[in-house]
Every structure is written in C-alpha cells, then in structure tokens.
Design an enzyme around this catalytic site. Structure first.
Site, PDB file in Angstrom:
ATOM      1  N   HIS A  41      16.848  19.107  14.706  1.00  0.00           N
ATOM      2  CA  HIS A  41      16.338  17.751  14.468  1.00  0.00           C
ATOM      3  C   HIS A  41      14.826  17.726  14.678  1.00  0.00           C
ATOM      4  O   HIS A  41      14.266  18.651  15.272  1.00  0.00           O
ATOM      5  CB  HIS A  41      17.017  16.730  15.392  1.00  0.00           C
ATOM      6  CG  HIS A  41      18.410  16.371  14.938  1.00  0.00           C
ATOM      7  ND1 HIS A  41      19.515  17.088  15.318  1.00  0.00           N
ATOM      8  CD2 HIS A  41      18.860  15.403  14.113  1.00  0.00           C
ATOM      9  CE1 HIS A  41      20.592  16.571  14.745  1.00  0.00           C
ATOM     10  NE2 HIS A  41      20.225  15.546  14.014  1.00  0.00           N
ATOM     11  N   LYS A  92      13.301  13.502  18.626  1.00  0.00           N
ATOM     12  CA  LYS A  92      14.659  13.217  19.127  1.00  0.00           C
ATOM     13  C   LYS A  92      14.721  13.510  20.631  1.00  0.00           C
ATOM     14  O   LYS A  92      14.341  14.589  21.090  1.00  0.00           O
ATOM     15  CB  LYS A  92      15.685  14.065  18.369  1.00  0.00           C
ATOM     16  CG  LYS A  92      17.121  13.692  18.690  1.00  0.00           C
ATOM     17  CD  LYS A  92      18.089  14.323  17.697  1.00  0.00           C
ATOM     18  CE  LYS A  92      19.525  14.061  18.039  1.00  0.00           C
ATOM     19  NZ  LYS A  92      19.888  12.640  17.970  1.00  0.00           N
TER      20      LYS A  92
END
Ligand code: NAD
Length: 274
Positions: free
Chosen positions: A156, A160
């Site tokens: 990600h 995040k």
C-alpha cells in the site's frame, strides 16, 4: 430505471458513486444526500464532481429523498449509516451499505433490519477482491492438503497507518478457516532473525510493504516443492469500489427479497461455496 439515492455524496466514495449512477443507462440519480452543515448543500453536483454544472442539488433530508427512490447507496460513517437504515426500513426501500467500522452490536442491528428489507453490506465492494476471497478459499482447499505453503504479501501507499491491511487479514482468516486453526495461531507477521526450527507446515506469513502511492495490491503464494501458484489483485483506484457498489445496487433490485447479503451473493458465488 432504478432510482438511487447516494448518501455521503460529497465524500470520496459518494462523489464517485453518484457520478457513476448519473452516467449510467439503467439508473437514475434520484438524490445526493449530505450532512446538514455541509458547505455545498443546495449547490449543483458539478461543484462536487469538478465538472460543468448538473441540475441536481445536494440535499440533507434523507427521508424525503428515499421516499421517491428504490434504494440508497451509503458510504458515510457508522452512526449515520444506522440511522439511514432505520429510515429506509420505515419506507420499505433497499440498501447497499459500504460504510465500514460497525461493531458487533451494530452488526446485530443491521441483521435485524435486514429481515425487513434487502441489504447488501460489504466492507470491500471491489469485484476483483471479492473474487480473490472466493479463489483463496478454493485454491487453499486444493493445494494446502497437497503440501503447499501459503504466504501473503500486501503493498500500500506510504500514508497507510495500519498493517497488515484489513483485506490481508480477511485473506488470512479464509486460509485459517480452511486449515481449521485460529488465525492468531498460524499467522506469522513478517520474519526476522534465526528460528530454532524450520517453518511449520501451517504457518502463513503476512508481509506488509509500504511506499509511494500504491492504491492496494495483494498477492498470495501457494508454493509446492515442484511448482508454485501466485495470485495477485491490484487496485488502480477507488473506482473499483464504486463499480462494485453499482453492481450490488442492480443485484439487490433484482433479488427484491429481505435479507442480509454480501458481495459473494452479488457475484453469484454463494451457491458454489456450499
Ligand atoms: P469520506 O469522509 O470522504 O465521505 C463520507 C461522507 O459522509 C462525507 O462527505 C460526510 O460529510 C458524509 N456524512 C457524514 N455525516 C453525514 C450525514 N449525517 N448525512 C449525510 N452524509 C454524511 O469517506 P469515504 O472515503 O468516502 O468513505 C466512507 C465510508 O466508506 C468509510 O466508512 C470507508 O471506510 C468506507 N469505504 C468502503 C469501501 C467499500 O468498498 N465498502 C471502500 C472505500 C471506503
């Protein structure tokens, strides 16, 4: 034409969904609802979409709008979402709920309401991810007993905060269900240093990579002694969730029967699961 109300319509998901509904051939955007103090209330939707103006204005009275529609698609916050569900039940309308963060009591409440109207509830509405859940179960059922190791890698963007991703955890849960042991007993959150024994048969490693602006990538490795199967899902944008939400809306109108459904139902995978 399916008449749709979109709630949280000025939000990241709501604005994408309302625009997709507006542009679709089989749906009519009946209304877009936002919180009472939203600065764009009463303004045309072009202000939200960043397009030329559209003659539909942002509204705040959900009950008045749902009365004129067939169903609503909700991407808001849990407490608001539960309130809208109660109102939709009072008018016998269908619900597609993508909002996340419900606790166990909320889930019981939603299940109770879903006895009266059709509700699709899915914390991840991407068609690909939901198919990945299904495939993970199927492939683990076949390959794990055949002495294949299973490992999960997710990637990600650098912003995040949580790791591993909720989706990676869900994949882990699916695998642990097949293996028949609790997730916490078999998961290995990354590896470092020297172990006193080699990896146990059932141990499933989960690895979280972070960097750049990667929207979301999940890869499963099923590794045997003579071959390997690798499955990757890659999300390019939030639009993947919006497209799934519209598919859920079409499906829920077709099914037209009270009950609590998820994307496995929408994708027609539930029967095959049994
Ligand atoms: P967001 O904050 O951009 O949007 C939420 C919107 O809800 C905001 O515009 C807010 O003003 C609005 N809202 C708040 N109170 C309201 C009220 N009383 N009436 C009407 N609108 C109200 O958030 P987002 O990124 O769009 O995500 C929304 C939710 O959807 C979150 O729970 C998120 O986790 C979830 N989500 C689910 C999926 C999925 O596939 N199911 C995908 C992405 C996000």
């Amino acid at each position: 034409m399916i008449k749709v109300v979109v709630t949280g319509g000025a939000g990241r998901m709501g604005s994408l969904i309302s625009r997709l509904v507006y542009e679709s051939d089989d749906m009519e955007l009946a209304a877009v609802v936002e919180r009472e103090d939203h600065p764009l209330l009463g303004k045309g939707l072009g202000n939200i979409w960043g397009t030329e103006n559209v003659d539909i204005k942002l509204k705040s009275d959900f009950l008045a709008e749902i009365e004129k529609a067939d169903l609503y698609i909700d991407f808001t916050v849990p407490e608001v979402s539960l309130k809208f569900l109660t109102l939709a039940v009072s008018r016998g309308k269908s619900a597609v709920i993508g909002t996340t963060g419900f606790n166990a009591t909320d889930m019981d409440f939603i299940a109770e309401q879903a006895r009266k109207i059709p509700v699709v509830l899915a914390p991840n509405m991407s068609l690909g991810i939901n198919l990945l859940f299904y495939l993970t179960k199927k492939v683990t059922e076949v390959l794990y007993p055949g002495d294949y190791d299973v490992e999960i890698v997710e990637r990600h963007h650098r912003h995040k905060l949580d790791a591993p991703s909720g989706t990676a955890l869900k994949l882990g849960e699916i695998i642990s269900d097949v293996i028949g042991k609790p997730l916490t007993d078999i998961m290995r959150w990354g590896r470092y240093g020297r172990s006193i024994s080699e990896k146990s048969r059932e141990e499933v490693g989960i690895f979280a990579l972070r960097g750049g602006e990667v929207v979301g990538e999940h890869t499963l490795y099923f590794s045997g002694v003579a071959e390997e199967m690798v499955i990757t899902h890659r999300a390019f944008s939030r639009k993947a969730f919006a497209i799934g939400a519209l598919q859920a809306a079409r499906w829920v109108m077709k099914i037209n029967k009270p009950g609590l459904y998820d994307m496995q139902d929408v994708l027609g995978l539930r029967e095959e699961e049994k």
